[in-house]
Design an enzyme around this catalytic site. Structure first.
Site, PDB file in Angstrom:
ATOM      1  N   LYS A 136      -3.828   1.652   1.032  1.00 25.26           N
ATOM      2  CA  LYS A 136      -4.638   1.042  -0.018  1.00 25.26           C
ATOM      3  C   LYS A 136      -6.136   1.336   0.171  1.00 25.26           C
ATOM      4  CE  LYS A 136      -1.318  -1.022  -2.348  1.00 25.26           C
ATOM      5  NZ  LYS A 136      -0.102  -0.261  -2.068  1.00 25.26           N
TER       6      LYS A 136
HETATM    7  C1  LIG Z   1       1.862  -3.011  -7.097  1.00 26.63           C
HETATM    8  C2  LIG Z   1       2.121  -3.542  -5.720  1.00 26.63           C
HETATM    9  N1  LIG Z   1       2.401  -4.837  -5.571  1.00 26.63           N
HETATM   10  C3  LIG Z   1       2.642  -5.374  -4.363  1.00 26.63           C
HETATM   11  C4  LIG Z   1       2.620  -4.595  -3.234  1.00 26.63           C
HETATM   12  C5  LIG Z   1       2.942  -5.218  -1.925  1.00 26.63           C
HETATM   13  O1  LIG Z   1       1.858  -5.145  -1.049  1.00 26.63           O
HETATM   14  P1  LIG Z   1       2.046  -5.485   0.498  1.00 26.63           P
HETATM   15  O2  LIG Z   1       2.675  -4.300   1.140  1.00 26.63           O
HETATM   16  O3  LIG Z   1       0.634  -5.737   0.973  1.00 26.63           O
HETATM   17  O4  LIG Z   1       2.884  -6.700   0.567  1.00 26.63           O
HETATM   18  C6  LIG Z   1       2.337  -3.241  -3.329  1.00 26.63           C
HETATM   19  C7  LIG Z   1       2.338  -2.400  -2.116  1.00 26.63           C
HETATM   20  O5  LIG Z   1       2.429  -1.232  -2.099  1.00 26.63           O
HETATM   21  C8  LIG Z   1       2.084  -2.688  -4.605  1.00 26.63           C
HETATM   22  O6  LIG Z   1       1.828  -1.385  -4.743  1.00 26.63           O
END
Ligand SMILES: Cc1ncc(COP(=O)(O)O)c(C=O)c1O
Length: 391
Positions: A197
């Site tokens: 990210k």
């Molecule tokens: C659109 C979206 N929502 C939620 C997430 C979940 O993030 P995390 O891995 O920090 O839980 C991601 C992770 O890639 C994502 O791309």
């Protein structure tokens, strides 16, 4: 690899070691920040987390940010803190990472999917309206690839139907649309600091909100519902704590916050680099008629998290293979989630239910894209795509 210097035998500008999908830019500043934590007494949630939360909230012009261990946790906590749970339906997009929907399941609620706009892939406000039932309690739009959804339209729907609005802003730290930024029109906006990210601590996340009471609940609920933290014990000495509400274990630690803090100094510069890379891709790929690039709405400041193209579904996997054969790493973000085994088996989804999301999910691929990607490599990736199409 040194920017712009390729081995003499490189193939159309692809360096011998290939072109990565993503590389982080963490270095000395982050090492120094982590060293500061290791030299101090508190490894878990403490001073660095508080500093990061203040600076992240200020960056977004929001009142509060609450550091957590992932965006999935941020979404789950937001739902729970807003009182969304068993028996409730939450509307979200069929074109997202599965975590948007699994967080709804974790809260005990039911994900109801809605289809997306054909040209942007973002949640379609009309489809959201059509999906509302008497059990609907919340909407979770996802700002796909970094372009914000139409938050003004979604907020109007949410307030007309008395629904909570939670943004999945995992792709959208820097975005803005119609003068609105993440967290501005919603109850909460949830961010991811996962490994690829814009801001990363490997794993991590945050919730932002302007609501004082909600921020307080989120802080309790990220730490078992306990009303004293380890840092409080260190600062004040041991005092009996209580558990006023139920909670989970989602608190961000000082090491993660230390990794994130120096990145806030580079956030605008890195965003500008990604925008320049995206522009270069658009320029380089514009003559290839077999592909399309998602539309950008006017009045959008795109966060430029991913750069995706769409091709005929028959070409998508072969093009991925072709790029791999040229040592270029590409990905798919995302195949429509209603087609995933678990959702089909447990939520009754079937192919064909969300045809636009399905078509984009079958045609999309994400090209290498990260702030310090040498701009010449955009040309090399475009050349490999062109080669696939026999141009
Ligand atoms: C659109 C979206 N929502 C939620 C997430 C979940 O993030 P995390 O891995 O920090 O839980 C991601 C992770 O890639 C994502 O791309």
């Amino acid at each position: 690899m040194i920017d712009g210097i390729y081995p003499a035998n490189s193939e159309q500008g692809v360096p011998a070691e290939g072109i990565d999908f993503f590389r982080h830019d963490l270095g000395e500043a982050e090492l120094d920040a982590v060293r500061e934590v290791l030299n101090g007494p508190i490894l878990t949630t403490g001073e660095q987390v508080a500093r990061f939360e203040r600076r992240f909230a200020d960056y977004l012009s929001r009142k509060h940010s609450v550091g957590v261990t992932s965006c999935t946790g941020a979404l789950h906590l937001s739902l729970a803190a807003l009182g969304v749970g068993p028996g409730d339906e939450v509307i979200t997009t069929a074109l997202t990472f599965i975590a948007t929907a699994t967080a709804i399941l974790q809260a005990g609620a039911t994900p109801v999917l809605a289809d997306v706009e054909a040209d942007t892939g973002n949640l379609d406000a009309g489809a959201v309206k059509a999906a509302i039932t008497p059990r609907t309690r919340a909407i979770i739009p996802v700002h796909l690839y970094g372009q914000m959804c139409d938050m003004k339209a979604l907020q109007a729907i949410a307030s007309a139907h008395d629904l909570k609005l939670i943004e999945d802003a995992a792709h959208c730290v820097e975005g803005r649309r119609d003068g609105v930024r993440p967290g501005e029109l919603s109850d909460t906006a949830c961010f991811s600091f996962y490994a690829t990210k814009a801001l990363t601590s490997g794993e991590g996340g945050a919730v932002v909100t302007d609501d004082d009471g909600l921020a307080e609940r989120l802080r309790l609920m990220r730490s078992h519902g306990m009303n004293k933290t380890a840092n409080d014990r260190f600062q004040e000495g041991y005092k009996h704590w209580d558990m006023p509400i139920f909670g989970w274990k989602y608190n961000m630690d000082n090491i993660s916050a230390a990794l994130l803090l120096p990145q806030l100094d580079r956030i605008n510069a890195n965003h500008a680099k990604r925008l320049a890379l995206a522009e270069a891709y658009v320029r380089e790929l514009s003559d290839i008629k077999q592909l399309s690039i998602p539309a950008r709405r006017p009045d959008v400041r795109h966060a430029a998290h991913l750069f995706t193209i769409q091709v005929d579904p028959a070409d998508r996997d072969p093009l991925l293979d072709h790029l791999r054969s040229r040592r270029i790493s590409a990905m798919v973000n995302y195949r429509a989630i209603h087609l995933m085994q678990y959702f089909r088996a447990h939520l009754g989804f079937e192919p064909g239910m969300f045809p636009v999301a399905e078509r984009i999910g079958d045609s999309t691929l994400s090209l290498p894209f990260y702030p310090n990607m040498p701009i010449q490599q955009v040309g090399a990736v475009a050349a490999a795509v062109r080669e696939y199409f026999g141009k």
